[in-house]
Design a protein around this motif. Structure first.
Motif, PDB file in Angstrom:
ATOM      1  N   ASN A  10      -8.961   5.398  -1.192  1.00  0.00           N
ATOM      2  CA  ASN A  10      -8.409   4.228  -1.894  1.00  0.00           C
ATOM      3  C   ASN A  10      -8.769   4.318  -3.377  1.00  0.00           C
ATOM      4  O   ASN A  10      -9.956   4.320  -3.737  1.00  0.00           O
ATOM      5  CB  ASN A  10      -8.956   2.934  -1.300  1.00  0.00           C
ATOM      6  CG  ASN A  10      -8.165   2.461  -0.097  1.00  0.00           C
ATOM      7  OD1 ASN A  10      -7.124   3.015   0.239  1.00  0.00           O
ATOM      8  ND2 ASN A  10      -8.653   1.420   0.576  1.00  0.00           N
ATOM      9  N   PRO A  61     -14.449   3.740  -3.420  1.00  0.00           N
ATOM     10  CA  PRO A  61     -14.232   2.366  -2.932  1.00  0.00           C
ATOM     11  C   PRO A  61     -15.547   1.763  -2.452  1.00  0.00           C
ATOM     12  O   PRO A  61     -16.503   2.479  -2.142  1.00  0.00           O
ATOM     13  CB  PRO A  61     -13.230   2.556  -1.787  1.00  0.00           C
ATOM     14  CG  PRO A  61     -13.345   3.993  -1.391  1.00  0.00           C
ATOM     15  CD  PRO A  61     -13.729   4.745  -2.626  1.00  0.00           C
ATOM     16  N   SER A  88      -4.755  12.237  -0.020  1.00  0.00           N
ATOM     17  CA  SER A  88      -3.774  11.827  -1.030  1.00  0.00           C
ATOM     18  C   SER A  88      -2.731  12.896  -1.325  1.00  0.00           C
ATOM     19  O   SER A  88      -1.650  12.586  -1.819  1.00  0.00           O
ATOM     20  CB  SER A  88      -4.485  11.440  -2.329  1.00  0.00           C
ATOM     21  OG  SER A  88      -5.390  12.458  -2.738  1.00  0.00           O
ATOM     22  N   SER A 121      -8.712   5.599   3.851  1.00  0.00           N
ATOM     23  CA  SER A 121      -9.430   4.545   3.131  1.00  0.00           C
ATOM     24  C   SER A 121     -10.509   5.118   2.217  1.00  0.00           C
ATOM     25  O   SER A 121     -10.884   4.486   1.224  1.00  0.00           O
ATOM     26  CB  SER A 121     -10.063   3.556   4.119  1.00  0.00           C
ATOM     27  OG  SER A 121     -11.264   4.064   4.690  1.00  0.00           O
ATOM     28  N   GLN A 169      -9.877  14.514   1.211  1.00  0.00           N
ATOM     29  CA  GLN A 169      -8.977  13.401   0.900  1.00  0.00           C
ATOM     30  C   GLN A 169      -7.558  13.699   1.375  1.00  0.00           C
ATOM     31  O   GLN A 169      -7.121  14.851   1.418  1.00  0.00           O
ATOM     32  CB  GLN A 169      -8.977  13.125  -0.603  1.00  0.00           C
ATOM     33  CG  GLN A 169     -10.329  12.724  -1.167  1.00  0.00           C
ATOM     34  CD  GLN A 169     -10.781  11.351  -0.710  1.00  0.00           C
ATOM     35  OE1 GLN A 169     -10.050  10.615  -0.054  1.00  0.00           O
ATOM     36  NE2 GLN A 169     -12.008  10.982  -1.075  1.00  0.00           N
ATOM     37  N   ARG A 189      -1.105   1.652   8.758  1.00  0.00           N
ATOM     38  CA  ARG A 189      -1.267   0.212   8.697  1.00  0.00           C
ATOM     39  C   ARG A 189      -0.905  -0.383  10.047  1.00  0.00           C
ATOM     40  O   ARG A 189      -0.225   0.246  10.867  1.00  0.00           O
ATOM     41  CB  ARG A 189      -0.415  -0.388   7.594  1.00  0.00           C
ATOM     42  CG  ARG A 189       1.079  -0.326   7.837  1.00  0.00           C
ATOM     43  CD  ARG A 189       1.855  -0.920   6.673  1.00  0.00           C
ATOM     44  NE  ARG A 189       3.294  -0.890   6.913  1.00  0.00           N
ATOM     45  CZ  ARG A 189       4.195  -1.223   5.988  1.00  0.00           C
ATOM     46  NH1 ARG A 189       3.804  -1.607   4.791  1.00  0.00           N
ATOM     47  NH2 ARG A 189       5.480  -1.177   6.281  1.00  0.00           N
ATOM     48  N   TRP A 236     -10.196   0.751  12.002  1.00  0.00           N
ATOM     49  CA  TRP A 236     -10.988   1.406  10.962  1.00  0.00           C
ATOM     50  C   TRP A 236     -12.383   1.752  11.490  1.00  0.00           C
ATOM     51  O   TRP A 236     -12.900   2.850  11.238  1.00  0.00           O
ATOM     52  CB  TRP A 236     -11.082   0.491   9.745  1.00  0.00           C
ATOM     53  CG  TRP A 236     -11.768   1.115   8.564  1.00  0.00           C
ATOM     54  CD1 TRP A 236     -11.223   1.955   7.637  1.00  0.00           C
ATOM     55  CD2 TRP A 236     -13.133   0.922   8.171  1.00  0.00           C
ATOM     56  NE1 TRP A 236     -12.167   2.297   6.688  1.00  0.00           N
ATOM     57  CE2 TRP A 236     -13.347   1.672   6.994  1.00  0.00           C
ATOM     58  CE3 TRP A 236     -14.195   0.179   8.693  1.00  0.00           C
ATOM     59  CZ2 TRP A 236     -14.574   1.712   6.329  1.00  0.00           C
ATOM     60  CZ3 TRP A 236     -15.423   0.221   8.036  1.00  0.00           C
ATOM     61  CH2 TRP A 236     -15.598   0.973   6.877  1.00  0.00           C
ATOM     62  N   VAL A 292      -3.338   4.864  -3.594  1.00  0.00           N
ATOM     63  CA  VAL A 292      -3.672   4.640  -2.181  1.00  0.00           C
ATOM     64  C   VAL A 292      -4.404   3.311  -2.041  1.00  0.00           C
ATOM     65  O   VAL A 292      -5.384   3.040  -2.750  1.00  0.00           O
ATOM     66  CB  VAL A 292      -4.555   5.781  -1.635  1.00  0.00           C
ATOM     67  CG1 VAL A 292      -4.938   5.498  -0.172  1.00  0.00           C
ATOM     68  CG2 VAL A 292      -3.842   7.118  -1.753  1.00  0.00           C
ATOM     69  N   ASN A 293      -3.935   2.491  -1.118  1.00  0.00           N
ATOM     70  CA  ASN A 293      -4.536   1.173  -0.920  1.00  0.00           C
ATOM     71  C   ASN A 293      -4.322   0.730   0.520  1.00  0.00           C
ATOM     72  O   ASN A 293      -3.642  -0.265   0.793  1.00  0.00           O
ATOM     73  CB  ASN A 293      -3.936   0.149  -1.886  1.00  0.00           C
ATOM     74  CG  ASN A 293      -4.638  -1.196  -1.825  1.00  0.00           C
ATOM     75  OD1 ASN A 293      -5.816  -1.280  -1.489  1.00  0.00           O
ATOM     76  ND2 ASN A 293      -3.906  -2.265  -2.127  1.00  0.00           N
ATOM     77  N   VAL A 294      -4.914   1.457   1.454  1.00  0.00           N
ATOM     78  CA  VAL A 294      -4.755   1.092   2.864  1.00  0.00           C
ATOM     79  C   VAL A 294      -5.699  -0.063   3.195  1.00  0.00           C
ATOM     80  O   VAL A 294      -6.836  -0.119   2.714  1.00  0.00           O
ATOM     81  CB  VAL A 294      -5.018   2.290   3.806  1.00  0.00           C
ATOM     82  CG1 VAL A 294      -4.000   3.389   3.583  1.00  0.00           C
ATOM     83  CG2 VAL A 294      -6.430   2.827   3.650  1.00  0.00           C
ATOM     84  N   VAL A 354       0.286   2.926   1.639  1.00  0.00           N
ATOM     85  CA  VAL A 354      -0.343   1.859   2.430  1.00  0.00           C
ATOM     86  C   VAL A 354      -0.406   2.185   3.919  1.00  0.00           C
ATOM     87  O   VAL A 354      -0.757   1.324   4.725  1.00  0.00           O
ATOM     88  CB  VAL A 354       0.389   0.510   2.228  1.00  0.00           C
ATOM     89  CG1 VAL A 354       0.255   0.052   0.785  1.00  0.00           C
ATOM     90  CG2 VAL A 354       1.851   0.601   2.637  1.00  0.00           C
TER      91      VAL A 354
END
Length: 288
Positions: free
Chosen positions: A277, A49, A227, A274, A225, A123, A186, A174-176, A120
């Motif tokens: 991502n 990312p 994931s 993140s 990671q 969050r 963050w 993954v798209n936080v 997500v």
């Protein structure tokens, strides 16, 4: 004087630990999982990312850093030992366990209603402005809708439900969010990631960025990671959540650790998530 001696001993211990290191790249392999509904190919490597471009070019699931036998366990749901916990989570989902007989299914119907949530989180909750991890959402239902006492962040009941809900997002990318309301959390997580802890004076960044790919003793350091979490960890013979792993990592530096579910570790989970991502949620991964 004592502090100087402590630093010398810590440096010596670290030198011994690193003395037998050898570099080993992540294995070039594809993760295609056999499921009851057919085969599904998961994205386990991707371009880094934007916020990591200066540090790494490619992000890799921890699956690529494991031995062939361990990787194979994740290729088939029948062989994956973590699926036992998914089944236990499904039993809990359908059970009338609330103070007045409430169940997860009674409000949400099937667990597939949770599809996409894992990809997500963490969050920021729009109503409260609080940073929420998956465990927070689960406990919100347990306490406010079922009238029960909160489940422990790393309890078996919690991890079973994490496994079930994570499975609903398997294959989702993954798209936080790290901007807007999430930005301050963050930044806090990033600070913790780069902070050195304990007698060994090591931070997350030292192992999972600076030394990723190194073999330290018998362990192959991954990028750390998330994931694949929760993961079935062979050395623990059980399911391990991200919050649980954070506790273990900080303790490994010989430091007093934050508590699982603490504001510090929730911020850290956002930052670490993140960094992944672009990777696919694996549902329940298998690791060493």
């Amino acid at each position: 004087m004592r502090n100087d001696i402590t630093r010398i001993l810590a440096a010596t211990a670290l030198g011994i630990a690193l003395s037998g290191t050898a570099f080993a790249d992540p294995v070039e392999d594809s993760l295609v999982v056999e499921t009851d509904d057919g085969a599904i190919e998961l994205v386990t490597s991707a371009p880094a990312p934007d916020h990591l471009k200066d540090a790494v070019d490619t992000i890799w699931s921890g699956w690529h850093y494991r031995e062939a036998e361990t990787r194979d366990l994740q290729r088939d749901d029948f062989d994956n030992p973590g699926m036992v916990f998914v089944d236990r989570g499904l039993d809990a989902w359908n059970k009338e366990m609330g103070a007045k007989g409430e169940s997860c299914a009674g409000c949400h119907e099937g667990p597939d209603s949770m599809k996409g949530l894992r990809a997500v989180t963490p969050r920021v909750d729009a109503a409260t402005g609080e940073l929420m991890i998956m465990e927070d959402y689960i406990n919100e239902c347990v306490t406010e809708r079922m009238g029960l006492e909160a489940w422990g962040t790393t309890s078996d009941k919690m991890k079973d439900m994490l496994a079930l809900i994570s499975m609903q997002s398997r294959g989702e990318i993954v798209n936080v969010a790290i901007d807007g309301p999430a930005a301050s959390f963050w930044e806090k997580g990033k600070e913790i990631y780069h902070t050195r802890f304990g007698q060994l004076e090591m931070g997350c960044v030292n192992c999972h960025q600076d030394q990723a790919g190194q073999m330290i003793r018998a362990d192959h350091l991954s990028q750390g990671q998330l994931s694949g979490f929760p993961v079935y960890r062979l050395k623990d013979a059980g399911l391990v959540s991200a919050q649980q792993r954070f506790v273990g990592c900080v303790r490994d530096t010989r430091a007093e650790t934050f508590k699982a579910g603490s504001p510090e570790f929730k911020a850290l989970e956002l930052y670490v998530a993140s960094r992944g991502n672009g990777l696919a949620i694996e549902g329940v991964g298998v690791r060493h």
